[in-house]
Design an enzyme around this catalytic site. Structure first.
Site, PDB file in Angstrom:
ATOM      1  N   THR A 139       0.917  -0.937   0.079  1.00 50.19           N
ATOM      2  CA  THR A 139       0.099  -0.118   0.053  1.00 50.19           C
ATOM      3  C   THR A 139       0.978   1.347   0.042  1.00 50.19           C
ATOM      4  O   THR A 139       1.767   1.301   1.033  1.00 50.19           O
ATOM      5  CB  THR A 139      -1.080  -0.173   0.882  1.00 50.19           C
ATOM      6  OG1 THR A 139      -1.737  -1.301   1.119  1.00 50.19           O
ATOM      7  CG2 THR A 139      -1.817   0.975   1.360  1.00 50.19           C
ATOM      8  N   PHE A 146     -18.898  -4.294   8.500  1.00 46.11           N
ATOM      9  CA  PHE A 146     -18.070  -3.047   9.246  1.00 46.11           C
ATOM     10  C   PHE A 146     -18.987  -2.263   9.902  1.00 46.11           C
ATOM     11  O   PHE A 146     -18.603  -1.144  10.166  1.00 46.11           O
ATOM     12  CB  PHE A 146     -17.086  -2.420   8.040  1.00 46.11           C
ATOM     13  CG  PHE A 146     -15.911  -3.296   7.803  1.00 46.11           C
ATOM     14  CD1 PHE A 146     -14.675  -3.069   8.167  1.00 46.11           C
ATOM     15  CD2 PHE A 146     -16.136  -4.186   6.821  1.00 46.11           C
ATOM     16  CE1 PHE A 146     -13.855  -3.859   8.181  1.00 46.11           C
ATOM     17  CE2 PHE A 146     -15.041  -5.090   6.631  1.00 46.11           C
ATOM     18  CZ  PHE A 146     -13.774  -4.892   7.082  1.00 46.11           C
ATOM     19  N   CYS A 180      -3.104  -2.272   9.206  1.00 47.68           N
ATOM     20  CA  CYS A 180      -3.526  -1.409   8.070  1.00 47.68           C
ATOM     21  C   CYS A 180      -4.472  -0.179   8.089  1.00 47.68           C
ATOM     22  O   CYS A 180      -3.761   0.818   8.150  1.00 47.68           O
ATOM     23  CB  CYS A 180      -4.409  -2.210   6.745  1.00 47.68           C
ATOM     24  SG  CYS A 180      -3.260  -3.425   5.983  1.00 47.68           S
TER      25      CYS A 180
HETATM   26  P1  NAD Z   1       5.251  -7.385   6.746  1.00 51.41           P
HETATM   27  O1  NAD Z   1       5.935  -6.557   7.692  1.00 51.41           O
HETATM   28  O2  NAD Z   1       4.335  -8.684   7.230  1.00 51.41           O
HETATM   29  O3  NAD Z   1       6.060  -8.310   5.493  1.00 51.41           O
HETATM   30  C1  NAD Z   1       6.883  -7.267   4.934  1.00 51.41           C
HETATM   31  C2  NAD Z   1       8.399  -8.005   4.620  1.00 51.41           C
HETATM   32  O4  NAD Z   1       9.044  -7.482   3.729  1.00 51.41           O
HETATM   33  C3  NAD Z   1       9.342  -8.414   5.876  1.00 51.41           C
HETATM   34  O5  NAD Z   1       9.080  -9.936   5.763  1.00 51.41           O
HETATM   35  C4  NAD Z   1      10.517  -7.947   5.464  1.00 51.41           C
HETATM   36  O6  NAD Z   1      11.489  -8.472   6.074  1.00 51.41           O
HETATM   37  C5  NAD Z   1      10.272  -7.950   4.110  1.00 51.41           C
HETATM   38  N1  NAD Z   1      11.388  -6.763   3.245  1.00 51.41           N
HETATM   39  C6  NAD Z   1      11.477  -5.421   3.692  1.00 51.41           C
HETATM   40  N2  NAD Z   1      12.440  -4.898   2.762  1.00 51.41           N
HETATM   41  C7  NAD Z   1      12.667  -5.724   2.075  1.00 51.41           C
HETATM   42  C8  NAD Z   1      13.593  -5.830   0.609  1.00 51.41           C
HETATM   43  N3  NAD Z   1      14.164  -4.847   0.292  1.00 51.41           N
HETATM   44  N4  NAD Z   1      13.797  -7.091   0.078  1.00 51.41           N
HETATM   45  C9  NAD Z   1      12.967  -8.136   0.501  1.00 51.41           C
HETATM   46  N5  NAD Z   1      12.136  -8.342   1.618  1.00 51.41           N
HETATM   47  C10 NAD Z   1      12.067  -7.082   2.191  1.00 51.41           C
HETATM   48  O7  NAD Z   1       4.001  -6.624   5.832  1.00 51.41           O
HETATM   49  P2  NAD Z   1       2.751  -7.134   5.343  1.00 51.41           P
HETATM   50  O8  NAD Z   1       1.605  -6.868   6.395  1.00 51.41           O
HETATM   51  O9  NAD Z   1       2.713  -8.289   4.383  1.00 51.41           O
HETATM   52  O10 NAD Z   1       2.385  -5.903   4.316  1.00 51.41           O
HETATM   53  C11 NAD Z   1       3.112  -5.533   3.322  1.00 51.41           C
HETATM   54  C12 NAD Z   1       2.433  -4.485   2.290  1.00 51.41           C
HETATM   55  O11 NAD Z   1       1.010  -4.978   2.024  1.00 51.41           O
HETATM   56  C13 NAD Z   1       2.099  -3.213   3.316  1.00 51.41           C
HETATM   57  O12 NAD Z   1       2.120  -2.054   2.262  1.00 51.41           O
HETATM   58  C14 NAD Z   1       0.551  -3.187   3.673  1.00 51.41           C
HETATM   59  O13 NAD Z   1       0.188  -2.149   3.812  1.00 51.41           O
HETATM   60  C15 NAD Z   1       0.090  -3.811   2.685  1.00 51.41           C
HETATM   61  N6  NAD Z   1      -1.174  -4.768   2.722  1.00 51.41           N
HETATM   62  C16 NAD Z   1      -1.092  -5.586   4.071  1.00 51.41           C
HETATM   63  C17 NAD Z   1      -2.249  -6.208   4.379  1.00 51.41           C
HETATM   64  C18 NAD Z   1      -2.423  -7.213   5.702  1.00 51.41           C
HETATM   65  O14 NAD Z   1      -3.567  -7.658   6.249  1.00 51.41           O
HETATM   66  N7  NAD Z   1      -1.336  -7.389   6.381  1.00 51.41           N
HETATM   67  C19 NAD Z   1      -3.355  -6.281   3.406  1.00 51.41           C
HETATM   68  C20 NAD Z   1      -3.345  -5.543   2.505  1.00 51.41           C
HETATM   69  C21 NAD Z   1      -2.205  -4.713   1.954  1.00 51.41           C
END
Ligand code: NAD
Length: 437
Positions: free
Chosen positions: A122, A252, A263
Site C-alpha cells: 500500500t 463493518f 493497515c
Molecule cells: P510484513 O511486515 O508482514 O512483511 C514485509 C516483509 O518484507 C518482511 O518480511 C520484511 O523482512 C520484508 N522486506 C522488507 N524490505 C525488503 C527488501 N528490500 N527485500 C526483501 N524483503 C524485504 O508486511 P505485510 O503485512 O505483509 O504488508 C506488506 C504491504 O502490504 C504493506 O504495504 C501493507 O500495507 C500492505 N497490505 C497488508 C495487508 C495485511 O493484511 N497485512 C493487507 C493489504 C495490504
C-alpha cells in the site's frame, strides 16, 4: 508465468503461495534470513488459517520456493511484485517508503528481459512514478513496465480473499503490463473475480480510499454505540436496521473497542498526510483517526467504571490480545492501549490469547500470560473480552464465575447476550446496549 515476490510477510507469503497454486512458478524473496530459513524448513512464520498446507503443497509440486538472493529470482521473472512493509514513518505519520525504494533499486540491478514490476504494498499516490524513476536511474537499459496492484486481503481470511476477491485493481497504461497481469490473474476469472484496469495513480488512491472508508464505517457505528448507551437503544439492532439497506451494507458495522491492525491506522494516517501535502484536507478521515485513538484509550476507563471506579490492587483478566481473531498480528491492537491503561491505573493484568501471546510479549511484557481462558479468569476482579476468538464465544459461564473473585465481565465485542450473563449472575458491561455503560 514466472513470478518473484519481494517481501515474504502476511501479504507476500499469501500472494506468493496463491499465485503458485494458480499454476505459476513463484520465488518468494526476503531480507530476513531467519524467516527464509524457517520457510525452507517448511515452517510458517505467521499464523494464517490454511497457509501451512497451501505452502507445503506448492513447494512439493515445485512451484514455490524461498530465497534471500534477489538477483536470480528477479532475473528469471516475467513479473516482480513488491510486497514489503510500508509502516507509518516515525514522527509524522507519512508512509515510510524506504523499504519499497530499497527493493526497487535491488530489483533494477537484477532485471533481465522484459519484466513488469508491480507494487502490491500500500503506497501513496505517485510512488509508482518514483519506483519507475529509480529503476531507470539504476538500470537505464532495463526493459520494464511499472504497475500498481494493491492488495485487499484480510488477515485471518487471507487465502479466501485472495482466491475469491471482490475485485482486482490493476493500475497501468502499458499494454504489455496489462497482458502479463491479465495472464497472472486469469485463473480467477473462473471465480468471477473482476479485474479493473485503471491508471497507476488511480489504483494507488483506490487502496487508501477503500481502507479509509471502512475505517470510517467502523468509527461511525462506534459513535452511534456511545449514543445508544445514553439513550437506551441497542446498537446491534441499529446496525442490523441500517445494514439491511443495500446502499449502506451490513459489513463493518460491528461496534467495538476501536479499529487497530496493520493497515487501517497507518493507512488512514498516511492518507491524511497525502491530502495535506496536496492542500486538500480530508476532515472526515482526520476525525475518524482522532475519534478512534480516543476510543481505544477510553476502553481502560470502561473497565475502571465497571469496577466501581477502582483499579488499584485489582486483577483484570483479558481474553484476546491480537487485533482480530485468526491472526497472530499485534500491530496497533486495541489490547495494547487497554492493558497499558489498566496497568497505569494500578491493576494487575492476566491475559490469554489462542495464538498471539508470543507476539504480545514484545508489546506487553509486564503482564501474566495464562494457558487458557479459565486459568486467566482465576481470582480476577473483572474479565474483559477484547478479541472475539471463536474460543471465547461459548465459555462455560458457571465455571468462569467460580474461577473469578468478582463476577464482572466487560465484553468489548458484544459476544454474549445481557440476559444470559444476568442469569449466570454476572455484572455485565458491553458496547452500545441498553442498561450497559
Ligand atoms: P510484513 O511486515 O508482514 O512483511 C514485509 C516483509 O518484507 C518482511 O518480511 C520484511 O523482512 C520484508 N522486506 C522488507 N524490505 C525488503 C527488501 N528490500 N527485500 C526483501 N524483503 C524485504 O508486511 P505485510 O503485512 O505483509 O504488508 C506488506 C504491504 O502490504 C504493506 O504495504 C501493507 O500495507 C500492505 N497490505 C497488508 C495487508 C495485511 O493484511 N497485512 C493487507 C493489504 C495490504
Amino acid at each position: 508465468m514466472r513470478i518473484a515476490m519481494i517481501g515474504t510477510g502476511y501479504v507476500g507469503l499469501v500472494s506468493g503461495a496463491c499465485f503458485a497454486d494458480f499454476g505459476h512458478r513463484v520465488t518468494c524473496v526476503d531480507l530476513d534470513d531467519n524467516k527464509i530459513a524457517a520457510l525452507q524448513r517448511g515452517e510458517i512464520p505467521i499464523f494464517e488459517p490454511g497457509l501451512e498446507a497451501l505452502v507445503a503443497e506448492n513447494v512439493k509440486a515445485g512451484r514455490l520456493d524461498f530465497t534471500t538472493d534477489i538477483s536470480p529470482a528477479v532475473g528469471k521473472a516475467d513479473a516482480v511484485f513488491i510486497a514489503v512493509g510500508t509502516p507509518s514513518r516515525r514522527g509524522d505519520g507519512h508512509a515510510d517508503l524506504s523499504y519499497v525504494y530499497a527493493a526497487a533499486r535491488d530489483i533494477a540491478a537484477a532485471l533481465q528481459g522484459f519484466t513488469v514490476v508491480i507494487t502490491k504494498s500500500t503506497v501513496p499516490v505517485g510512488t509508482g512514478d518514483e519506483v519507475e524513476r529509480l529503476i531507470r536511474e539504476t538500470n537505464p537499459g532495463a526493459d520494464v513496465a511499472v504497475a500498481s496492484n494493491p492488495e485487499f486481503l484480510r488477515e485471518g481470511a487471507a487465502i479466501r480473499d485472495f482466491k475469491f476477491p471482490d475485485r482486482i485493481v490493476v493500475g497501468t497504461s502499458d499494454e504489455r503490463a496489462r497482458k502479463v497481469l491479465g495472464e497472472i490473474y486469469r485463473p480467477l476469472s473462473l471465480n468471477q473475480g473482476p479485474v479493473m484496469y485503471t491508471a497507476r495513480r488511480t489504483a494507488e488512491l483506490i487502496k487508501y480510499a477503500a481502507n479509509a472508508f471502512l475505517a470510517t464505517k467502523i468509527t461511525f457505528i462506534n459513535e452511534i454505540a456511545d449514543l445508544a448507551e445514553k439513550v437506551g437503544a441497542d446498537v446491534q439492532e441499529v446496525a442490523r436496521g441500517i445494514g439491511m439497506d443495500n446502499r449502506i451494507g451490513a459489513k463493518f458495522l460491528h461496534a467495538g473497542p476501536g479499529f487497530g491492525g496493520s493497515c487501517f491506522p497507518k493507512d488512514t494516517r498516511a492518507l491524511v498526510k497525502i491530502a495535506l501535502d496536496h492542500e486538500v484536507p480530508l476532515r472526515i478521515v482526520e476525525a475518524v483517526l482522532a475519534v478512534n485513538d480516543n476510543r481505544k484509550r477510553a476502553m481502560a476507563r470502561k473497565v475502571y467504571h465497571a469496577l466501581g471506579d477502582q483499579l488499584r490492587g485489582k486483577t483484570v483478566a483479558v481474553l484476546g490480545l491480537t487485533f482480530k481473531p485468526d491472526t497472530d498480528d499485534m500491530r496497533e491492537a486495541p489490547s495494547i492501549p487497554l492493558v497499558t491503561g489498566l496497568l497505569d491505573m494500578g491493576a494487575k493484568v492476566r491475559a490469554f490469547d489462542p495464538v498471539g501471546m508470543e507476539q504480545a510479549k514484545h508489546e506487553l511484557p509486564d503482564i501474566t500470560y495464562c494457558e487458557d481462558a479459565y486459568a486467566c479468569a482465576k481470582d480476577a476482579d473483572a474479565l474483559v473480552i477484547v478479541t472475539e476468538w471463536v474460543q471465547f464465544r461459548a465459555l462455560d459461564l458457571g465455571r468462569l464465575k467460580r474461577e473469578m473473585k468478582q463476577a464482572i465481565v466487560v465484553d468489548l465485542r458484544n459476544v454474549y447476550r445481557p440476559e444470559e450473563m444476568a442469569e449466570h449472575g454476572f455484572a455485565y458491561h458491553s458496547i452500545g446496549r441498553p442498561g450497559q455503560g
